[in-house]
Design a protein around this motif. Structure first.
Motif, PDB file in Angstrom:
ATOM      1  N   ALA A 117     -38.841  -9.030 -13.373  1.00  0.00           N
ATOM      2  CA  ALA A 117     -39.116  -7.648 -12.977  1.00  0.00           C
ATOM      3  C   ALA A 117     -40.168  -7.653 -11.876  1.00  0.00           C
ATOM      4  O   ALA A 117     -41.263  -8.184 -12.058  1.00  0.00           O
ATOM      5  CB  ALA A 117     -39.598  -6.843 -14.179  1.00  0.00           C
ATOM      6  N   VAL A 118     -39.829  -7.054 -10.745  1.00  0.00           N
ATOM      7  CA  VAL A 118     -40.693  -7.045  -9.570  1.00  0.00           C
ATOM      8  C   VAL A 118     -41.507  -5.757  -9.517  1.00  0.00           C
ATOM      9  O   VAL A 118     -40.977  -4.672  -9.736  1.00  0.00           O
ATOM     10  CB  VAL A 118     -39.851  -7.164  -8.280  1.00  0.00           C
ATOM     11  N   SER A 119     -42.803  -5.896  -9.214  1.00  0.00           N
ATOM     12  CA  SER A 119     -43.669  -4.739  -8.964  1.00  0.00           C
ATOM     13  C   SER A 119     -43.975  -4.712  -7.480  1.00  0.00           C
ATOM     14  O   SER A 119     -44.741  -5.546  -6.986  1.00  0.00           O
ATOM     15  CB  SER A 119     -44.970  -4.839  -9.759  1.00  0.00           C
ATOM     16  N   SER A 120     -43.382  -3.750  -6.754  1.00  0.00           N
ATOM     17  CA  SER A 120     -43.629  -3.660  -5.316  1.00  0.00           C
ATOM     18  C   SER A 120     -45.054  -3.211  -5.028  1.00  0.00           C
ATOM     19  O   SER A 120     -45.631  -3.593  -4.018  1.00  0.00           O
ATOM     20  CB  SER A 120     -42.617  -2.722  -4.653  1.00  0.00           C
ATOM     21  N   VAL A 121     -45.641  -2.446  -5.917  1.00  0.00           N
ATOM     22  CA  VAL A 121     -47.013  -1.973  -5.728  1.00  0.00           C
ATOM     23  C   VAL A 121     -48.003  -3.123  -5.893  1.00  0.00           C
ATOM     24  O   VAL A 121     -48.912  -3.312  -5.088  1.00  0.00           O
ATOM     25  CB  VAL A 121     -47.340  -0.836  -6.715  1.00  0.00           C
ATOM     26  N   LYS A 122     -47.826  -3.931  -6.946  1.00  0.00           N
ATOM     27  CA  LYS A 122     -48.759  -5.026  -7.233  1.00  0.00           C
ATOM     28  C   LYS A 122     -48.387  -6.320  -6.519  1.00  0.00           C
ATOM     29  O   LYS A 122     -49.133  -7.286  -6.562  1.00  0.00           O
ATOM     30  CB  LYS A 122     -48.832  -5.251  -8.738  1.00  0.00           C
ATOM     31  N   LYS A 123     -47.218  -6.349  -5.899  1.00  0.00           N
ATOM     32  CA  LYS A 123     -46.738  -7.504  -5.144  1.00  0.00           C
ATOM     33  C   LYS A 123     -46.672  -8.779  -5.977  1.00  0.00           C
ATOM     34  O   LYS A 123     -47.218  -9.821  -5.617  1.00  0.00           O
ATOM     35  CB  LYS A 123     -47.564  -7.700  -3.883  1.00  0.00           C
ATOM     36  N   ALA A 136     -35.142  -3.936  -8.551  1.00  0.00           N
ATOM     37  CA  ALA A 136     -36.374  -4.675  -8.825  1.00  0.00           C
ATOM     38  C   ALA A 136     -36.331  -5.418 -10.159  1.00  0.00           C
ATOM     39  O   ALA A 136     -37.314  -6.022 -10.560  1.00  0.00           O
ATOM     40  CB  ALA A 136     -37.568  -3.721  -8.792  1.00  0.00           C
ATOM     41  N   ILE A 137     -35.199  -5.381 -10.854  1.00  0.00           N
ATOM     42  CA  ILE A 137     -35.063  -6.070 -12.143  1.00  0.00           C
ATOM     43  C   ILE A 137     -33.777  -6.893 -12.130  1.00  0.00           C
ATOM     44  O   ILE A 137     -32.719  -6.396 -11.751  1.00  0.00           O
ATOM     45  CB  ILE A 137     -35.027  -5.082 -13.328  1.00  0.00           C
ATOM     46  N   ALA A 138     -33.888  -8.153 -12.544  1.00  0.00           N
ATOM     47  CA  ALA A 138     -32.710  -9.007 -12.701  1.00  0.00           C
ATOM     48  C   ALA A 138     -32.680  -9.522 -14.133  1.00  0.00           C
ATOM     49  O   ALA A 138     -33.694  -9.984 -14.651  1.00  0.00           O
ATOM     50  CB  ALA A 138     -32.764 -10.182 -11.734  1.00  0.00           C
ATOM     51  N   ASN A 139     -31.526  -9.410 -14.768  1.00  0.00           N
ATOM     52  CA  ASN A 139     -31.316 -10.004 -16.083  1.00  0.00           C
ATOM     53  C   ASN A 139     -30.914 -11.457 -15.859  1.00  0.00           C
ATOM     54  O   ASN A 139     -30.018 -11.734 -15.065  1.00  0.00           O
ATOM     55  CB  ASN A 139     -30.222  -9.256 -16.841  1.00  0.00           C
TER      56      ASN A 139
END
Length: 185
Positions: A151-157, A126-129
């Protein structure tokens, strides 16, 4: 009248909106946001007892990885000699695309910015540099190499984009450049 063509069109639209992989399963060509089962070393068939859920599986996976397309309002800011630069400030729509091999491409047409570079894996999927170079920006100071992360939040979409760069003067930072966004699929 059959509803089947409308359902097929809806499935095609839903799968192509974020598709990154073209897979052939059971003689059908599928566009998906996950690697093909044959690439994962699995069989081409759905495991027995597990129902197929094209919409649910796609919705879950859309916000579990950084690869794919992202878009959102993006704020560009610069500080030159310790003073915030009003001519650099912009809030504009940005799109970026991160392919599975790590290539990053994107643009903000309203301020002329184009970007390209590389994404490397972060601590989780869920994180890319990011290491990208901007060009064509109306405010010339943004035409430079910048680094940060998505940075991706799967909960908050959503995903948070954070990029920064700076230029050095004699023994001090002459200017700093900051780009921030909340992005969605």
């Amino acid at each position: 009248m059959s509803k089947l063509p409308a359902i097929i069109a809806l499935v095609v639209f839903a799968t192509t909106a974020h598709a990154q992989y073209r897979c052939v399963e059971d003689g059908r060509t599928l566009l998906t946001d996950r690697p093909c089962k044959s690439e994962e070393g699995q069989s081409d068939r759905q495991p027995q007892g597990k129902p197929s859920n094209a919409f649910g599986d796609a919705a879950k996976s859309a916000y579990t990885t950084t690869t794919g397309g992202w878009r959102g309002q993006t704020q560009y800011q610069a500080t030159v000699s310790g003073v915030v630069s009003p001519e650099a400030h912009a809030v504009v729509q940005m799109t970026i695309e991160i392919d599975p091999q790590g290539k990053v491409m994107g643009s903000s047409p309203e301020n002329g910015c184009q970007l390209k570079g590389l994404a490397t894996p972060g601590v989780t999927a869920a994180i890319a540099n990011l290491d990208v170079t901007f060009s064509g920006c109306t405010y010339n100071g943004f035409n430079r190499r910048m680094s940060g992360r998505l940075a991706v939040s799967s909960v908050k979409k959503y995903a948070q984009l954070s990029l920064s760069g700076f230029s050095m003067g004699v023994g001090k930072i002459a200017a700093s450049f900051d780009i921030r966004a909340t992005m969605r699929r």
